[in-house]
Design a protein around this motif. Structure first.
Motif, PDB file in Angstrom:
ATOM      1  N   ARG A 131       0.825  -1.207   0.000  1.00  0.00           N
ATOM      2  CA  ARG A 131       0.000   0.000   0.000  1.00  0.00           C
ATOM      3  C   ARG A 131       0.863   1.262   0.000  1.00  0.00           C
ATOM      4  O   ARG A 131       1.928   1.300   0.594  1.00  0.00           O
ATOM      5  N   GLN A 132       0.358   2.261  -0.703  1.00  0.00           N
ATOM      6  CA  GLN A 132       0.966   3.592  -0.772  1.00  0.00           C
ATOM      7  C   GLN A 132       2.394   3.548  -1.321  1.00  0.00           C
ATOM      8  O   GLN A 132       3.246   4.330  -0.930  1.00  0.00           O
ATOM      9  N   ASP A 133       2.624   2.622  -2.234  1.00  0.00           N
ATOM     10  CA  ASP A 133       3.912   2.525  -2.922  1.00  0.00           C
ATOM     11  C   ASP A 133       3.628   2.793  -4.396  1.00  0.00           C
ATOM     12  O   ASP A 133       3.131   1.928  -5.111  1.00  0.00           O
ATOM     13  N   ALA A 134       3.918   3.998  -4.845  1.00  0.00           N
ATOM     14  CA  ALA A 134       3.505   4.445  -6.173  1.00  0.00           C
ATOM     15  C   ALA A 134       4.289   3.755  -7.278  1.00  0.00           C
ATOM     16  O   ALA A 134       5.515   3.655  -7.210  1.00  0.00           O
ATOM     17  N   HIS A 135       3.557   3.294  -8.298  1.00  0.00           N
ATOM     18  CA  HIS A 135       4.173   2.686  -9.480  1.00  0.00           C
ATOM     19  C   HIS A 135       3.371   3.155 -10.697  1.00  0.00           C
ATOM     20  O   HIS A 135       2.526   2.407 -11.220  1.00  0.00           O
ATOM     21  N   PRO A 136       3.605   4.365 -11.199  1.00  0.00           N
ATOM     22  CA  PRO A 136       2.842   4.847 -12.358  1.00  0.00           C
ATOM     23  C   PRO A 136       2.933   3.920 -13.561  1.00  0.00           C
ATOM     24  O   PRO A 136       1.947   3.753 -14.293  1.00  0.00           O
ATOM     25  N   ALA A 137       4.101   3.307 -13.787  1.00  0.00           N
ATOM     26  CA  ALA A 137       4.245   2.395 -14.922  1.00  0.00           C
ATOM     27  C   ALA A 137       3.343   1.176 -14.760  1.00  0.00           C
ATOM     28  O   ALA A 137       2.797   0.657 -15.744  1.00  0.00           O
ATOM     29  N   LEU A 138       3.174   0.703 -13.532  1.00  0.00           N
ATOM     30  CA  LEU A 138       2.281  -0.418 -13.274  1.00  0.00           C
ATOM     31  C   LEU A 138       0.836  -0.015 -13.550  1.00  0.00           C
ATOM     32  O   LEU A 138       0.067  -0.785 -14.138  1.00  0.00           O
ATOM     33  N   PHE A 139       0.449   1.175 -13.137  1.00  0.00           N
ATOM     34  CA  PHE A 139      -0.918   1.645 -13.398  1.00  0.00           C
ATOM     35  C   PHE A 139      -1.180   1.663 -14.902  1.00  0.00           C
ATOM     36  O   PHE A 139      -2.233   1.207 -15.370  1.00  0.00           O
ATOM     37  N   ASP A 140      -0.233   2.177 -15.671  1.00  0.00           N
ATOM     38  CA  ASP A 140      -0.405   2.231 -17.123  1.00  0.00           C
ATOM     39  C   ASP A 140      -0.470   0.827 -17.714  1.00  0.00           C
ATOM     40  O   ASP A 140      -1.278   0.564 -18.618  1.00  0.00           O
ATOM     41  N   ALA A 141       0.371  -0.090 -17.221  1.00  0.00           N
ATOM     42  CA  ALA A 141       0.359  -1.464 -17.720  1.00  0.00           C
ATOM     43  C   ALA A 141      -0.975  -2.138 -17.399  1.00  0.00           C
ATOM     44  O   ALA A 141      -1.513  -2.894 -18.223  1.00  0.00           O
ATOM     45  N   TYR A 142      -1.509  -1.872 -16.223  1.00  0.00           N
ATOM     46  CA  TYR A 142      -2.799  -2.445 -15.829  1.00  0.00           C
ATOM     47  C   TYR A 142      -3.899  -1.946 -16.764  1.00  0.00           C
ATOM     48  O   TYR A 142      -4.714  -2.738 -17.262  1.00  0.00           O
ATOM     49  N   ALA A 143      -3.939  -0.637 -17.003  1.00  0.00           N
ATOM     50  CA  ALA A 143      -4.958  -0.066 -17.888  1.00  0.00           C
ATOM     51  C   ALA A 143      -4.838  -0.635 -19.294  1.00  0.00           C
ATOM     52  O   ALA A 143      -5.848  -0.988 -19.934  1.00  0.00           O
ATOM     53  N   ASP A 144      -3.613  -0.754 -19.803  1.00  0.00           N
ATOM     54  CA  ASP A 144      -3.408  -1.313 -21.142  1.00  0.00           C
ATOM     55  C   ASP A 144      -3.851  -2.769 -21.205  1.00  0.00           C
ATOM     56  O   ASP A 144      -4.423  -3.213 -22.212  1.00  0.00           O
ATOM     57  N   THR A 145      -3.585  -3.512 -20.130  1.00  0.00           N
ATOM     58  CA  THR A 145      -3.951  -4.930 -20.113  1.00  0.00           C
ATOM     59  C   THR A 145      -5.456  -5.110 -20.128  1.00  0.00           C
ATOM     60  O   THR A 145      -5.981  -5.969 -20.847  1.00  0.00           O
ATOM     61  N   LEU A 146      -6.181  -4.303 -19.354  1.00  0.00           N
ATOM     62  CA  LEU A 146      -7.641  -4.391 -19.391  1.00  0.00           C
ATOM     63  C   LEU A 146      -8.166  -4.074 -20.786  1.00  0.00           C
ATOM     64  O   LEU A 146      -9.103  -4.727 -21.271  1.00  0.00           O
ATOM     65  N   ALA A 147      -7.584  -3.079 -21.436  1.00  0.00           N
ATOM     66  CA  ALA A 147      -8.022  -2.723 -22.786  1.00  0.00           C
ATOM     67  C   ALA A 147      -7.786  -3.880 -23.755  1.00  0.00           C
ATOM     68  O   ALA A 147      -8.620  -4.168 -24.625  1.00  0.00           O
ATOM     69  N   ARG A 148      -6.656  -4.578 -23.607  1.00  0.00           N
ATOM     70  CA  ARG A 148      -6.379  -5.720 -24.471  1.00  0.00           C
ATOM     71  C   ARG A 148      -7.378  -6.853 -24.222  1.00  0.00           C
ATOM     72  O   ARG A 148      -7.860  -7.497 -25.157  1.00  0.00           O
ATOM     73  N   LEU A 149      -7.673  -7.106 -22.957  1.00  0.00           N
ATOM     74  CA  LEU A 149      -8.642  -8.151 -22.641  1.00  0.00           C
ATOM     75  C   LEU A 149     -10.018  -7.808 -23.190  1.00  0.00           C
ATOM     76  O   LEU A 149     -10.763  -8.695 -23.625  1.00  0.00           O
ATOM     77  N   ALA A 150     -10.366  -6.522 -23.165  1.00  0.00           N
ATOM     78  CA  ALA A 150     -11.675  -6.100 -23.658  1.00  0.00           C
ATOM     79  C   ALA A 150     -11.803  -6.261 -25.168  1.00  0.00           C
ATOM     80  O   ALA A 150     -12.921  -6.331 -25.698  1.00  0.00           O
ATOM     81  N   THR A 151     -10.676  -6.328 -25.880  1.00  0.00           N
ATOM     82  CA  THR A 151     -10.706  -6.524 -27.332  1.00  0.00           C
ATOM     83  C   THR A 151     -10.477  -7.985 -27.701  1.00  0.00           C
ATOM     84  O   THR A 151     -10.237  -8.302 -28.856  1.00  0.00           O
TER      85      THR A 151
END
Length: 236
Positions: A104-124
């Motif tokens: 918790r409270q350990d920032a990883h902006p690159a992880l957030f972006d990877a998560y968002a991209d992965t959901l988008a890939r799964l949705a397609t």
């Protein structure tokens, strides 16, 4: 500390007291946060439970005090992602993986972006298995446990596509016989490094490799999602 319009996703939710929820959220700038959403299960709730579903990109207003934040506002950002069947199970696996492997409270902006991209890939409907391998790779890299996928253990000798390796979490890729237990082809390790989908044999080997690495970083533990995914025929 007040956080306004923080990009976020809900990873997990459970009832808290009579009308509230305790959320685990992945935020872009503050990492994983425990969030108390007060009154969202009540009949007169200003914010509704449906606004806090997984896989929905959100902008959250939060009041952060100590370990937990309090939700003061939530807005949906764009259309919710619809993940069904194998892709829905894959999405739940992503969420459990993030909760178990991040602090918790350990920032990883690159992880957030990877998560968002992965959901988008799964949705397609990109093949779920390969999508998960890419995310596992990126998650481990983001939290400081990146895989060594281009060189043999020791870092001097480049991987050979035709050779076989056993991947040691602490050392890296160690050359082995083709029929050795847990052997993976150099070509498949390079494919993961270069973001190229391997063939079916490589996909199966990488799936097993990533499970062993993740199990190591869990301290030998298991993920509940593995039991569910075990009954699903993996796709490349």
């Amino acid at each position: 500390m007040r956080l306004d319009q923080q990009p976020a996703y809900v990873l997990h939710a459970r009832p808290y007291r009579e009308t509230s929820l305790l959320l685990e959220c992945l935020t872009r700038d503050h990492g994983r946060l425990g969030v108390v959403a007060r009154g969202v299960r009540g009949e007169r709730a200003r914010l509704r439970r449906a606004q806090l579903e997984p896989f929905q990109p959100l902008a959250l207003d939060l009041l952060l005090r100590g370990e937990l934040a309090t939700l003061t506002g939530a807005e949906t950002v764009g259309m919710p992602l619809r993940l069904a069947g194998d892709h829905g199970l894959a999405g739940l696996y992503l969420n459990e993986l993030v909760v178990r492997l991040t602090a918790r409270q350990d920032a990883h902006p690159a992880l957030f972006d990877a998560y968002a991209d992965t959901l988008a890939r799964l949705a397609t409907n990109e093949p779920a298995g390969w999508t998960l391998r890419r995310f596992e790779r990126d998650l481990l890299q983001a939290i400081g446990y990146g895989l060594q996928l281009r060189h043999e253990a020791g870092g001097e000798e480049a991987l050979h596509a035709q050779a076989h390796y056993r991947y040691d979490v602490e050392q890296g890729a160690v050359r082995c016989a083709a029929d050795a237990a847990r052997a993976v082809r150099g070509a498949d390790l390079l494919a993961l490094a270069e973001d190229r989908m391997p063939d079916r044999t490589g996909a199966a080997a990488l799936r097993q490799l990533m499970r062993e690495v993740i199990r190591y970083h869990l301290g030998g533990g298991e993920l509940r999602a593995w039991q569910v995914l075990a009954g699903v025929q993996p796709r490349r």
